[in-house]
Design an enzyme around this catalytic site. Structure first.
Site, short mmCIF file in Angstrom:
data_model
loop_
_atom_site.label_atom_id
_atom_site.label_comp_id
_atom_site.label_asym_id
_atom_site.label_seq_id
_atom_site.Cartn_x
_atom_site.Cartn_y
_atom_site.Cartn_z
NE ARG A 15 -2.36 -1.88 3.18
CZ ARG A 15 -2.84 -1.95 4.31
NH1 ARG A 15 -3.73 -1.23 4.88
NH2 ARG A 15 -2.24 -2.73 5.16
CG ASN A 383 36.30 29.56 -5.38
OD1 ASN A 383 35.56 30.09 -6.32
ND2 ASN A 383 36.04 28.79 -4.56
MG MG Z 1 0.42 -4.15 9.03
#
Ligand code: MG
Ligand code: UD1
Length: 455
Positions: A15, A383
């Site tokens: 998920r 520089n």
């Molecule tokens: Mg879980």
């Protein structure tokens, strides 16, 4: 008590919808798994075994490994995962099971949980959820004793109505746990080896199950998707902000500060909105940080003011300085007391002496400036010659006129004065005025090209 910790981190985390392993997603700038390992280490365990499966290589590579890594090739369930890890442990003492995706578990709950196991019981961390979703439910008997855990998918309506949930975190004596694990069967709705089945086995063996209720449901909330990750991030940030406020720091809005690291801030400091502090950051007393400032791995002295949208990284800034708005202070910058850096000034490996000012639009890189210098707008330390980085050295009380380029390596001695618009390629001696620019020439009667045609 001899303690071994098992951290479960083999699951896929579908998920999250991510190509990155779930436990490598970050909370407050650190991976979820490193939060859990950090908490486990506070318990001073003998061994920490981390069970990995999905993207095992990436997870393993992310953590400096003084841990035993246990590869669970197939994710056959939490009981199977713990059983795999037990094989790499000594088999005595107490075993604590943590989840790699439950980052905010608090130390006291774990101490209580382990203490139950040390006393021969099973310590089980539970929580009361208003909306328990699909978490495992804690089934207690008439006397309030825990009897078993029923997974949501296996639960009937009556069981689903229970609001006390299984956090998944538990501790048990190692020898008993080993026996129970070997008896788990995947006879359930998901066909998995459920760790949760050991609770009923403990009860059947006459072993008491001590429910340890988490103080706050957030402490045991797991991350399954990015919305939950954001919820836990905010909670974590709120707690950090709270700690700082109690320590005497005013925070304009505790919901709009992000601390991703270890921060100490002195009393009477003020942090405006949308400030980000990363890594090791030390702010002194009475420091003011304006909105949108980002400070990384830096030390800021007392009473220094950091104005809006200033970015500071790897710097040491002394007391009573003023930086920004819109300044960029890069790694290796060291600013002495009372330095003033204004808008659109960038510094890198620059040491500025006390009272020196660069008010606007300058680049100061690989340079050392003394005290009380004034660096005009548009000053550039050149520089880099295309091959090497070279140093610009400036003494005390030097005035650099606007839009000057200091071509390094170059030395400018004390009390020197550089005329605006100069290109400085060689040493300027003490007290000298350097004028390094073409002389102005005015041409009388000159006609602009567009007007010429018309004539
Ligand atoms: Mg879980
Ligand atoms: C589990 C608990 C449930 C509890 C919930 C809390 C079981 C059977 N159920 O359910 O009671 O309420 O956690 O979040 O234990 N993992 C492995 N290897 C596996 C399976 C899982 O390492 O084979 C790891 C996952 O990476 C994760 C943790 O174990 O960190 C929990 O797994 P998950 O699949 O999320 O368990 P839930 O079904 O949520």
């Amino acid at each position: 008590m001899i303690l071994d910790v098992i951290i479960l981190a083999a699951g896929k985390g579908t998920r999250m919808r991510s190509s990155k392993a779930k436990v490598l997603h970050e909370l407050a700038g650190r991976s979820l798994i490193s939060h859990v390992i950090g908490t486990a280490q506070q318990l001073q365990p003998r061994q920490v075994a981390v069970v990995v499966g999905h993207q095992a290589d990436e997870v393993q590579a992310s953590v400096a490994s003084e841990h035993a890594w246990v590869l669970q090739r197939q994710q056959l369930g939490t009981g199977h995962a713990v059983a795999q890890a037990m094989a790499s442990l000594a088999g005595d003492g107490v075993v604590l099971v943590l989840y790699g995706d439950v980052p905010l578990i608090d130390i006291q709950t774990l101490v209580d949980c382990c203490a139950a196991a040390a006393a021969g019981q099973v310590g089980l961390v539970t929580a009361d959820f208003v909306d328990p979703g699909e978490l495992g439910r804690i089934v207690r008997d008439d006397r309030g004793c825990i009897r078993r855990i029923v997974e949501y998918k296996d639960a009937n309506d009556e069981q689903r109505a229970i609001c006390e949930i299984n956090s998944g975190i538990l501790a048990a004596p190692a020898s008993k746990l080993t026996n129970w694990l070997s008896a788990i069967k995947p006879n359930n709705a998901q066909g998995e080896y459920y760790l949760t089945d050991i609770i009923a086995m403990a009860v059947a063996d006459g072993v008491e199950v001590a429910g340890i209720t988490a103080l706050n449901p957030v402490d045991v909330t797991g991350v399954n998707d990015r919305a939950q990750l954001a919820d836990l991030e905010r909670e974590f940030q709120r707690r950090q902000a709270h700690r700082l406020m109690l320590a005497g720091v005013t925070i304009a809005d505790p919901d709009r500060i992000d601390i991703r690291g270890e921060v100490s801030i002195g009393e009477d400091s003020f942090i405006d909105i949308n400030v980000v502090l990363e890594g090791q950051v030390e702010l002194g007393r009475g420091v003011k940080v304006g909105p949108g400032a980002v400070i990384t791995n830096s030390h800021i002295g007392d009473r220094t003011q950091i104005h809006a949208h200033t970015v500071i990284e790897g710097a040491r800034v002394a007391e009573d300085c003023s930086l920004g708005p819109f300044a960029r202070i890069r790694a290796g910058t060291e600013l002495a007391d009372g330095v003033k850096i204004g808008n659109f000034v960038e510094t890198k490996k620059a040491k500025l002496g006390p009272g020196t000012k660069a008010g606007h639009l300058a680049y100061l890189g690989d340079t050392q400036l003394g005290a009380d210098c004034n660096i005009g707008a548009g000053t550039i330390t050149c520089n880099y010659d295309g091959v090497n980085k070279n140093i610009t050295t400036v003494g005390n009380n030097v005035f650099v006129g606007s839009n000057s380029t200091l071509i390094a390596p170059v030395m400018i001695e004390d009390n020197a004065f550089i005329a605006a618009g100069s290109t400085i390629t060689s040493k300027v001696s003490d007290g000298d005025l350097a004028v390094g620019r073409g002389k102005q020439r005015n041409i009388a009667g000159w006609v602009r090209p567009d007007l010429r045609k018309k004539k």
